[in-house]
Design a protein around this motif. Structure first.
Motif, PDB file in Angstrom:
ATOM      1  N   PHE A 113       0.828  -1.207   0.000  1.00  0.00           N
ATOM      2  CA  PHE A 113       0.000   0.000   0.000  1.00  0.00           C
ATOM      3  C   PHE A 113       0.859   1.252   0.000  1.00  0.00           C
ATOM      4  CE2 PHE A 113      -1.918   3.399   2.561  1.00  0.00           C
ATOM      5  CZ  PHE A 113      -3.007   3.707   1.767  1.00  0.00           C
ATOM      6  N   LEU A 114       1.842   1.308   0.867  1.00  0.00           N
ATOM      7  CA  LEU A 114       2.699   2.487   0.944  1.00  0.00           C
ATOM      8  C   LEU A 114       3.507   2.660  -0.340  1.00  0.00           C
ATOM      9  CD1 LEU A 114       4.013   2.187   4.619  1.00  0.00           C
ATOM     10  CD2 LEU A 114       2.383   3.858   3.728  1.00  0.00           C
ATOM     11  N   GLY A 115       4.018   1.550  -0.875  1.00  0.00           N
ATOM     12  CA  GLY A 115       4.811   1.642  -2.096  1.00  0.00           C
ATOM     13  C   GLY A 115       4.006   2.143  -3.275  1.00  0.00           C
ATOM     14  N   LEU A 128       8.354  -0.813  -2.755  1.00  0.00           N
ATOM     15  CA  LEU A 128       7.738  -1.874  -3.550  1.00  0.00           C
ATOM     16  C   LEU A 128       8.717  -3.003  -3.852  1.00  0.00           C
ATOM     17  CD1 LEU A 128       5.462  -0.139  -6.229  1.00  0.00           C
ATOM     18  CD2 LEU A 128       4.763  -1.720  -4.432  1.00  0.00           C
ATOM     19  N   PHE A 129       9.926  -2.654  -4.260  1.00  0.00           N
ATOM     20  CA  PHE A 129      10.921  -3.660  -4.622  1.00  0.00           C
ATOM     21  C   PHE A 129      11.699  -4.157  -3.412  1.00  0.00           C
ATOM     22  CE2 PHE A 129      10.036  -1.802  -8.715  1.00  0.00           C
ATOM     23  CZ  PHE A 129      10.174  -2.854  -9.596  1.00  0.00           C
ATOM     24  N   GLY A 130      11.510  -3.534  -2.269  1.00  0.00           N
ATOM     25  CA  GLY A 130      12.225  -3.957  -1.075  1.00  0.00           C
ATOM     26  C   GLY A 130      13.717  -3.754  -1.202  1.00  0.00           C
ATOM     27  N   GLY A 152      11.852  -3.261   8.316  1.00  0.00           N
ATOM     28  CA  GLY A 152      12.595  -3.424   7.074  1.00  0.00           C
ATOM     29  C   GLY A 152      11.785  -4.201   6.045  1.00  0.00           C
ATOM     30  N   THR A 153      12.465  -4.675   4.998  1.00  0.00           N
ATOM     31  CA  THR A 153      11.796  -5.446   3.932  1.00  0.00           C
ATOM     32  C   THR A 153      12.577  -6.741   3.686  1.00  0.00           C
ATOM     33  OG1 THR A 153      13.034  -4.128   2.302  1.00  0.00           O
ATOM     34  CG2 THR A 153      10.791  -3.415   2.815  1.00  0.00           C
ATOM     35  N   PRO A 154      12.526  -7.677   4.645  1.00  0.00           N
ATOM     36  CA  PRO A 154      13.356  -8.881   4.514  1.00  0.00           C
ATOM     37  C   PRO A 154      12.776  -9.963   3.619  1.00  0.00           C
ATOM     38  CG  PRO A 154      12.179  -8.917   6.603  1.00  0.00           C
ATOM     39  CD  PRO A 154      11.821  -7.615   5.934  1.00  0.00           C
ATOM     40  N   TYR A 155      11.498  -9.882   3.239  1.00  0.00           N
ATOM     41  CA  TYR A 155      10.864 -10.952   2.474  1.00  0.00           C
ATOM     42  C   TYR A 155      10.328 -10.439   1.148  1.00  0.00           C
ATOM     43  CZ  TYR A 155      11.005 -12.996   7.123  1.00  0.00           C
ATOM     44  OH  TYR A 155      11.432 -13.453   8.340  1.00  0.00           O
ATOM     45  N   LEU A 156      10.385 -11.312   0.138  1.00  0.00           N
ATOM     46  CA  LEU A 156       9.923 -10.977  -1.212  1.00  0.00           C
ATOM     47  C   LEU A 156      10.507  -9.633  -1.637  1.00  0.00           C
ATOM     48  CD1 LEU A 156       6.146 -12.034  -1.012  1.00  0.00           C
ATOM     49  CD2 LEU A 156       8.079 -13.343  -1.921  1.00  0.00           C
ATOM     50  N   SER A 157      11.812  -9.503  -1.555  1.00  0.00           N
ATOM     51  CA  SER A 157      12.460  -8.212  -1.764  1.00  0.00           C
ATOM     52  C   SER A 157      13.893  -8.414  -2.233  1.00  0.00           C
ATOM     53  CB  SER A 157      12.465  -7.412  -0.462  1.00  0.00           C
ATOM     54  OG  SER A 157      13.206  -8.106   0.528  1.00  0.00           O
TER      55      SER A 157
END
Length: 346
Positions: free
Chosen positions: A47-49, A118-120, A167-172
């Motif tokens: 949502f934020l991305g 979005l891309f992490g 953070g963005t540790p998954y699917l990124s």
């Protein structure tokens, strides 16, 4: 013996003993819970991305955003309107001296934050940027919203804080680089070599994604954005004719349209309108909700672009919130072929 028997049985809460849950089913349920916990912030991240990417592109595609001082919907006009009501109004002065630079900085900043999320890629850095943007908007646009929960910038700030912590540790991209770094450690690479490889590859990915964002934003600004056209609410040159401090030619105010003058007492822009033939009034252009500049009249109403409030173009009354107070109204008197701006009505 009886205690051991009770331990091997489970109760459903009704007092009746139930057979124990097989270990395989329990493990699968625990696995599903762990999976849900792992990806709990993924909807918020998407949502934020998407929202910040769209917000950046929407600004670049807006024909008014970079229009400058002559357009009441421009970045300059909105910043000038917010300056008088913001607790950090003095800090907005540089943005008024270089509005195009700061307008582009915000638009491309939102796009960069959105794509990074979005891309992490460097997720915590992107979240920090998103939090900084939301905090800035809160202090300039939403600070005076009452009650506070009607403003949207503070919830965005809290959402970015959660992303900053997680953070963005998954699917990124971050997750891929972290897993590869662990494989490098297992095969004997030194920690310095692992960190250097991760940083270099992350930087390459950031440059590639940043270049793609810059290209996307530039194409949007070039081919999607249309040049601003003079609107019915274009600024008019105030004069001292007719015994009034401010006046405008009646020909500049068509039925359903407006001309814009400045209240000499406050410095705020004021719309002089003709809602119906021969009926004239003046309405402040400053939204009573959060101090944004409302758009010129269209379809018998004035819309606020910040939070969606709507006002009646004939009376200034609130048609739709979150604003609860009407626009301040001025007396307008026709004097020959001119319209004189009178005092603010009580």
């Amino acid at each position: 013996m009886m205690e051991g028997t009770r331990d091997s049985l489970e109760s459903d809460g009704s007092g009746a003993e139930q057979p124990p849950v097989p270990p395989g089913r329990r493990e699968r349920a625990a696995g599903r819970r762990a999976l849900a916990s792992r990806y709990a912030l993924l909807p918020l991240r998407l949502f934020l991305g998407v929202t910040f990417s769209y917000a950046g592109l929407d600004k670049l595609a807006d024909q008014h955003y970079l229009a400058g001082r002559g357009d009441l919907q421009s970045f300059y006009a909105q910043t000038l309107a917010a300056k008088a009501h913001s607790p950090v109004g003095a800090l907005l002065e540089p943005a008024l001296h270089a509005p195009t630079f700061f307008a582009l900085l915000i638009a491309f900043g939102e796009l960069a934050v959105g794509l990074g999320t979005l891309f992490g890629l460097w997720g915590r850095v992107a979240a920090l940027g998103g939090a900084a943007l939301s905090l800035t908007l809160f202090l300039t646009i939403s600070y005076n919203v009452t009650p506070y929960y009607l403003g949207n910038d503070l919830p965005y700030l809290m959402a970015w804080t959660a992303m900053l912590l997680a953070g963005t540790p998954y699917l990124s991209v971050d997750g891929y680089l972290a897993r590869r770094a662990e494989r490098d450690r297992n095969r004997g690479l030194t920690e310095d070599a692992v960190r250097r490889r991760t940083f270099v590859d992350g930087s390459i990915a950031a440059v590639a994604l940043g270049g793609a964002g810059l290209l996307l934003g530039s194409l949007t600004a070039t081919f999607v954005r249309k040049k601003s056209k003079p609107a019915a609410g274009k600024p008019a040159a105030p004069t001292g004719q007719g015994g009034a401090a401010v006046s405008v030619a009646a020909a500049q105010v068509p039925v359903g349209g407006s001309a814009t003058v400045t209240d000499p007492a406050t410095g705020d822009a004021v719309y002089i309108l003709q809602p119906s033939a021969g009926q004239y009034c003046g309405l402040s252009s400053i939204c009573t909700h959060a101090g944004c500049t409302v758009n010129p009249p269209s379809g018998g109403r004035l819309d606020c672009p910040c939070h969606g409030s709507r006002f009646d173009a004939a009376t200034g009354a609130v048609l739709a919130g979150p604003a609860v107070k009407p626009l301040p109204k001025y007396t307008v008197t026709k004097n020959g072929d001119r319209l004189d701006l009178g005092p603010l009505q009580g």
